[in-house]
Design an enzyme around this catalytic site. Structure first.
Site, PDB file in Angstrom:
ATOM      1  N   GLU A 130      -0.412 -10.640   3.417  1.00  0.00           N
ATOM      2  CA  GLU A 130      -0.127  -9.764   4.563  1.00  0.00           C
ATOM      3  C   GLU A 130      -0.395 -10.497   5.875  1.00  0.00           C
ATOM      4  O   GLU A 130       0.369 -10.379   6.833  1.00  0.00           O
ATOM      5  CB  GLU A 130      -1.001  -8.503   4.486  1.00  0.00           C
ATOM      6  CG  GLU A 130      -0.548  -7.538   3.397  1.00  0.00           C
ATOM      7  CD  GLU A 130      -1.497  -6.361   3.204  1.00  0.00           C
ATOM      8  OE1 GLU A 130      -1.023  -5.296   2.826  1.00  0.00           O
ATOM      9  OE2 GLU A 130      -2.711  -6.512   3.425  1.00  0.00           O
ATOM     10  N   GLY A 178       0.835  -1.207   0.000  1.00  0.00           N
ATOM     11  CA  GLY A 178       0.000   0.000   0.000  1.00  0.00           C
ATOM     12  C   GLY A 178       0.865   1.250   0.000  1.00  0.00           C
ATOM     13  O   GLY A 178       2.096   1.175   0.100  1.00  0.00           O
ATOM     14  N   ASP A 201      -6.333  -0.168   6.519  1.00  0.00           N
ATOM     15  CA  ASP A 201      -7.457   0.640   6.039  1.00  0.00           C
ATOM     16  C   ASP A 201      -8.259   1.209   7.202  1.00  0.00           C
ATOM     17  O   ASP A 201      -8.803   2.306   7.104  1.00  0.00           O
ATOM     18  CB  ASP A 201      -8.336  -0.216   5.116  1.00  0.00           C
ATOM     19  CG  ASP A 201      -7.561  -0.638   3.883  1.00  0.00           C
ATOM     20  OD1 ASP A 201      -7.125   0.264   3.137  1.00  0.00           O
ATOM     21  OD2 ASP A 201      -7.335  -1.842   3.688  1.00  0.00           O
TER      22      ASP A 201
HETATM   23  C1  5RP Z   1      -3.187  -3.713   1.220  1.00  0.00           C
HETATM   24  C2  5RP Z   1      -3.469  -3.136   2.557  1.00  0.00           C
HETATM   25  C3  5RP Z   1      -2.949  -1.765   2.815  1.00  0.00           C
HETATM   26  O1  5RP Z   1      -2.073  -1.803   3.901  1.00  0.00           O
HETATM   27  C4  5RP Z   1      -4.115  -0.859   3.100  1.00  0.00           C
HETATM   28  O2  5RP Z   1      -5.002  -0.900   1.996  1.00  0.00           O
HETATM   29  C5  5RP Z   1      -3.664   0.570   3.358  1.00  0.00           C
HETATM   30  O3  5RP Z   1      -3.167   1.124   2.187  1.00  0.00           O
HETATM   31  P1  5RP Z   1      -2.705   2.654   2.121  1.00  0.00           P
HETATM   32  O4  5RP Z   1      -1.488   2.762   2.976  1.00  0.00           O
HETATM   33  O5  5RP Z   1      -2.434   2.881   0.658  1.00  0.00           O
HETATM   34  O6  5RP Z   1      -3.846   3.484   2.622  1.00  0.00           O
HETATM   35  O7  5RP Z   1      -4.052  -3.727   3.411  1.00  0.00           O
HETATM   36  O8  5RP Z   1      -3.814  -4.952   1.061  1.00  0.00           O
END
Ligand code: 5RP
Length: 230
Positions: free
Chosen positions: A105, A29, A86
């Protein structure tokens, strides 16, 4: 401070926990990518770590910036994972998977002695669920899996749209070749109960609720970075 600067602040603070010789899980991300950029600078300054990426996307960035990588099979036990989120609540329960990497993850995080979550203040919530919950499913029998998820959610008093994630014209495929249903439940008051129900469904590969996985979170806001502990 704009959103990107906050991500950098959180990533900088997390870098302070990285020690020479560590086996490091590296998240996915935009926030995790700020961490990768800072890590690469530190590696050029002499720090030595071995990274295990949580996605092909992260692996590509690491290779581009010269961060040495190993597979999780080569390094099955990790010292520390640093990843974004998120949503995070006061118990350090997370919703992850916005970037579609939730399965890897979660596997990498579970193999890590410590997991530090990095995020900006916008990710901190009282009750999880405003961000649609990513549920990774096997493409086979998708219609049946969808019905099973709806029934499981309804037993917990939850309802909402289950939207098949798309990537442009096509259905989005995870690095493992699976699909994602983004579940708009709105509120998830009991993440453990929902997790247990979802894990009973054969077509569900994994879901984005991360429970008792994060060690602590580093949250960056206007006033700087703070640590969030359960
Ligand atoms: C990917 C994830 C990310 O860590 C999550 O979506 C956060 O992303 P960002 O730092 O771009 O807001 O879980 O699968």
């Amino acid at each position: 401070m704009d959103a990107r600067e906050m991500k950098v602040k959180a990533a900088e603070a997390a870098l302070g926990y990285v020690e020479d010789g560590m086996r490091l899980g590296i998240g996915t991300g935009s926030t995790a990518e700020e961490f990768v950029r800072l890590l690469a600078e530190k590696l050029h300054g002499g720090l030595k770590v071995l990274g295990v990426p949580t996605s092909e996307r992260t692996a590509r960035l690491c290779v581009e910036l010269g961060v040495p990588l190993k597979s999780l099979d080569e390094l099955p036990e990790l010292d520390l994972t640093i990843d974004g989120t998120d949503e995070v609540d006061g118990n350090l329960t997370l919703i992850k998977g916005g970037g579609g990497a939730l399965l890897r993850e979660k596997i990498v995080a579970a193999a890590s002695a410590q997991v530090i979550v990095i995020a900006d203040e916008s990710k901190v919530v009282e009750t999880l669920g405003a961000f649609p919950l990513p549920i990774e499913i096997n493409p086979f029998g998708m219609a049946s899996t969808r019905i099973a998820i709806e029934k499981a959610a309804s037993r917990l008093g939850l309802s909402g749209e289950l939207k098949l994630r798309r990537g442009g014209e096509d259905v989005f495929r995870t690095d493992g070749g699976h699909y994602i249903l983004d579940a708009s439940f709105g509120r998830i008051p009991d993440a453990e109960a929902l997790s247990a129900q979802l894990h009973l469904i054969p077509g569900v590969v994994e879901h984005g609720l991360f429970i008792h996985i994060a060690s602590f979170a580093i949250i960056a806001g206007e006033a700087g970075a703070r640590t969030l502990k359960a």
